[in-house]
Design an enzyme around this catalytic site. Structure first.
Site, mmCIF file in Angstrom:
data_model
loop_
_atom_site.group_PDB
_atom_site.id
_atom_site.type_symbol
_atom_site.label_atom_id
_atom_site.label_comp_id
_atom_site.label_asym_id
_atom_site.label_seq_id
_atom_site.Cartn_x
_atom_site.Cartn_y
_atom_site.Cartn_z
ATOM 1 N N GLU A 104 -100.364 -54.833 -29.032
ATOM 2 C CA GLU A 104 -99.867 -54.017 -30.152
ATOM 3 C C GLU A 104 -100.370 -54.606 -31.473
ATOM 4 O O GLU A 104 -100.647 -53.890 -32.420
ATOM 5 C CB GLU A 104 -98.333 -54.003 -30.141
ATOM 6 C CG GLU A 104 -97.733 -53.211 -31.295
ATOM 7 C CD GLU A 104 -96.210 -53.135 -31.279
ATOM 8 O OE1 GLU A 104 -95.564 -53.755 -30.406
ATOM 9 O OE2 GLU A 104 -95.647 -52.465 -32.162
ATOM 10 N N GLU B 230 -77.639 -53.608 -26.734
ATOM 11 C CA GLU B 230 -76.742 -53.345 -27.875
ATOM 12 C C GLU B 230 -76.231 -51.908 -27.907
ATOM 13 O O GLU B 230 -75.265 -51.601 -28.610
ATOM 14 C CB GLU B 230 -77.421 -53.695 -29.208
ATOM 15 C CG GLU B 230 -78.530 -52.757 -29.677
ATOM 16 C CD GLU B 230 -79.922 -53.115 -29.139
ATOM 17 O OE1 GLU B 230 -80.008 -53.768 -28.080
ATOM 18 O OE2 GLU B 230 -80.920 -52.727 -29.770
ATOM 19 N N CYS C 153 -86.136 -56.721 -26.584
ATOM 20 C CA CYS C 153 -87.327 -55.870 -26.667
ATOM 21 C C CYS C 153 -88.499 -56.608 -27.327
ATOM 22 O O CYS C 153 -89.083 -57.470 -26.700
ATOM 23 C CB CYS C 153 -86.989 -54.554 -27.356
ATOM 24 S SG CYS C 153 -88.089 -53.243 -26.791
ATOM 25 N N HIS D 85 -82.388 -52.533 -24.381
ATOM 26 C CA HIS D 85 -81.527 -52.625 -25.573
ATOM 27 C C HIS D 85 -80.059 -52.626 -25.165
ATOM 28 O O HIS D 85 -79.387 -51.584 -25.236
ATOM 29 C CB HIS D 85 -81.806 -51.449 -26.517
ATOM 30 C CG HIS D 85 -83.134 -51.540 -27.187
ATOM 31 N ND1 HIS D 85 -83.333 -52.269 -28.345
ATOM 32 C CD2 HIS D 85 -84.337 -51.033 -26.859
ATOM 33 C CE1 HIS D 85 -84.599 -52.183 -28.706
ATOM 34 N NE2 HIS D 85 -85.242 -51.449 -27.816
ATOM 35 N N LEU E 290 -70.490 -41.179 -47.080
ATOM 36 C CA LEU E 290 -69.030 -41.270 -47.204
ATOM 37 C C LEU E 290 -68.386 -41.782 -45.921
ATOM 38 O O LEU E 290 -67.208 -42.091 -45.901
ATOM 39 C CB LEU E 290 -68.457 -39.876 -47.487
ATOM 40 C CG LEU E 290 -68.280 -39.465 -48.927
ATOM 41 C CD1 LEU E 290 -67.558 -38.129 -48.987
ATOM 42 C CD2 LEU E 290 -67.489 -40.507 -49.701
#
Ligand code: GLN
Length: 543
Positions: free
Chosen positions: A405, A509, A381, A507, A15
């Protein structure tokens, strides 16, 4: 003594409790009050760090390294309230602490129970934010009233008013008034039921905020007030905002929510002044130009997975007076359809963070396309790690260059695990997390964008650029323009011969606001704008 606002939600999930709580925080700050915000999440994970973005959306990281719910991103974008790991508690985190105390013997032989031990732990989590320098603590309870797992949290906030006095607490309940097309009517019954459930637990809401698609009539407000035992003026409409989430606080002011809160809690507040917010919305609504940015990721089909990235692009658009149209592209779609088709006409390419192999070849292809066609590129990243792999493959000619990775045994591991990460096997909270300093190189693009020499940004990663390859990269034109102050860890890479090619291990952001765009996002959008204008005026180019 700090006052408390508890925000609960009813009828359905999603909501917008987070946005509403953030908006309340923003309004109170603009009345000169010092606020703190926190969220309780009734799930058993200790934090969302171990959850898939498909399940949970973005994991929002704080300065202190806490991996938190994305609603904390709204809190930080809307307010200046400092956030720490005390601002997000899950059921798992609460129980972990109770069980650790039990193991230590802190309960002195007593039977450990939900009431009072778990509820006490929850109340402690609320009161730890109520310091002497705080006027109002806003606590949002995740989930929907009626959920079994939310009960201990609701019980705890009910008790809280008993402990500190009802006049110091305000209960705000957010509900939905659905519009039934077939009946041609908006319905108040679900709201009545959800308030009924709250009252059964012993919580009488003071204010109801009603989400509506088509608005609420005076008669409806009166009916809800009567059935829910709330004053009519405390039944507040919150109409859907199709244009921007940043309009939510403005509409709440129109319905006098800030006045009501100040009055009901007896707060000493200044008159409201949201001129800065109005001018931000004015810029957002009246951009002078329009550019398209491609975001090439892995969780593109999940709206919330890159929340802060999308918001930061919008913030930079507000500052640069341009509308940023975001073209969301799955890395895999680039693999199947090719870069030309997917990236045609974009003014910038952004590759955000991520984990795992899926979509990586597509991201790398997108970076190559941006690098070779002088399209502004911003890597974040995993985006930096992909940029480095792309450069190794296509500029350095290193065969089988990769991150360990993805391929532990690749020939040229240009991105690999940090030493201190080798022996770690637990997944929760074990990455390089939180704020770390970064030293910027003189004369670099990053230094120009930031206008500083030392900056601090938040991190969430395990893998790093492999220093063995630094010289080789530098020789071929990649610049390591940001490093940890000891020079050891690569934080930012650039290609000076390209109009705007920059990638960061951190990061950024997580530190952008609608009223204060992040300098790197702003630089990226300005570069996209410059490219767009150059492409749009072929005559000028010919001159
Ligand atoms: N998977 C990469 C790492 O762990 C990048 C992480 C990220 O993009 N947040 O280093």
């Amino acid at each position: 003594m700090a006052k408390h606002i508890f925000v609960t939600g009813g009828v359905v999930s999603s909501l917008g409790k987070g946005l509403t709580s953030a908006s309340i925080g923003m309004l109170l700050e603009h009345r000169g009050l010092r606020v703190r915000l926190q969220k309780f999440d009734p799930y058993i994970n200790v934090d969302p760090g171990t959850m898939s973005p498909y399940q949970h959306g973005e994991v929002y990281v704080l300065d202190d390294g806490a991996e938190t719910d994305l609603d904390l991103g709204h809190y930080e974008r809307f307010t200046n309230a400092p956030l720490s790991r005390d601002c997000n508690f899950t059921t798992g985190k609460i129980y972990l602490s109770v069980i650790e105390k039990e193991r230590r013997g802190d309960y002195l032989g007593r039977t450990v129970q939900v009431i009072p031990h778990v509820t006490d732990e929850i109340k402690k989590a609320v009161s730890c934010l109520a310091g002497a320098d705080v006027d109002v603590v806003i606590t949002e309870i995740g989930g929907t009233v009626g959920d079994i797992e939310g009960l201990p949290f609701l019980e705890a906030i009910r008790q809280y008013a008993l402990d500190v006095g009802k006049t110091n607490c305000l209960y705000i309940h957010l509900t939905l008034i659905p519009y039934l097309k077939a009946a041609g009517e908006a319905k108040t019954k679900p709201t009545q039921h959800s308030v009924g459930q709250l009252r059964q637990i012993g919580i009488q809401p003071d204010i109801l905020i009603c989400r509506t698609e088509r608005g609420m009539t005076k008669e409806m407000a009166e009916k809800i007030a009567l059935f829910c035992n709330v004053e009519t003026r405390a039944v507040i409409e919150e109409r859907d905002k199709e244009f921007s989430i940043y309009e939510v606080p403005v509409s709440l002011v129109e319905n006098k929510l800030d006045e009501l809160i100040v009055e009901k809690l007896g707060l000493k507040a200044q008159p409201l002044n949201i001129a800065d917010w109005h001018s931000m919305i004015h810029r957002l609504r009246n951009p002078a130009s329009e550019i398209t940015i491609a975001v090439v990721g892995k969780y593109i089909r999940h709206n919330d997975a890159y929340k802060s990235i999308y918001e930061s692009l919008d913030h930079a658009g507000i500052a640069a007076n341009t509308r940023v149209i975001i073209r969301k592209i799955e890395g895999e779609d680039i693999e199947s359809e090719g870069t030309e088709r997917q990236l045609d006409g974009v003014d910038g390419v952004l590759v955000p963070g991520g984990f795992g192999y899926r979509g990586i070849p597509g991201k790398i292809a997108a970076i190559r396309y941006a690098r070779e066609n002088a399209i502004p590129f911003f890597g974040i990243c995993l985006g930096l790690q992909c940029a480095v792999i792309e450069f190794a493959n296509n500029v350095l000619g290193l065969e089988d260059a990769n991150t360990t990775e993805i391929d532990k045994n690749c020939r040229h591991p240009v991105v690999c695990l940090l030493n201190e990460q080798y022996s770690i096997t637990d997944k929760g909270g074990t990455m390089r997390l939180g704020s770390y300093p970064c030293q910027l190189a003189n004369g670099s693009l990053s230094q120009k964008m930031y206008g500083a020499e030392l900056v601090h940004e938040r991190h969430r990663h395990r893998y790093e650029f492999n220093n063995q390859f630094r010289q080789e990269f530098e020789k071929k034109g990649m610049r390591f323009s940001g490093t940890s102050p000891d020079g050891n860890l690569v934080e930012i890479v650039e290609i000076p011969s390209h109009p705007w090619f920059l990638a960061v291990q951190c990061h950024p952001e997580f530190k952008s606001k609608p009223t204060k765009a992040h300098p790197l996002f702003l630089g990226f959008i300005e570069a996209g704008k410059a490219r767009h204008e150059k492409n749009r005026s072929p005559n000028l180019r010919n001159w």
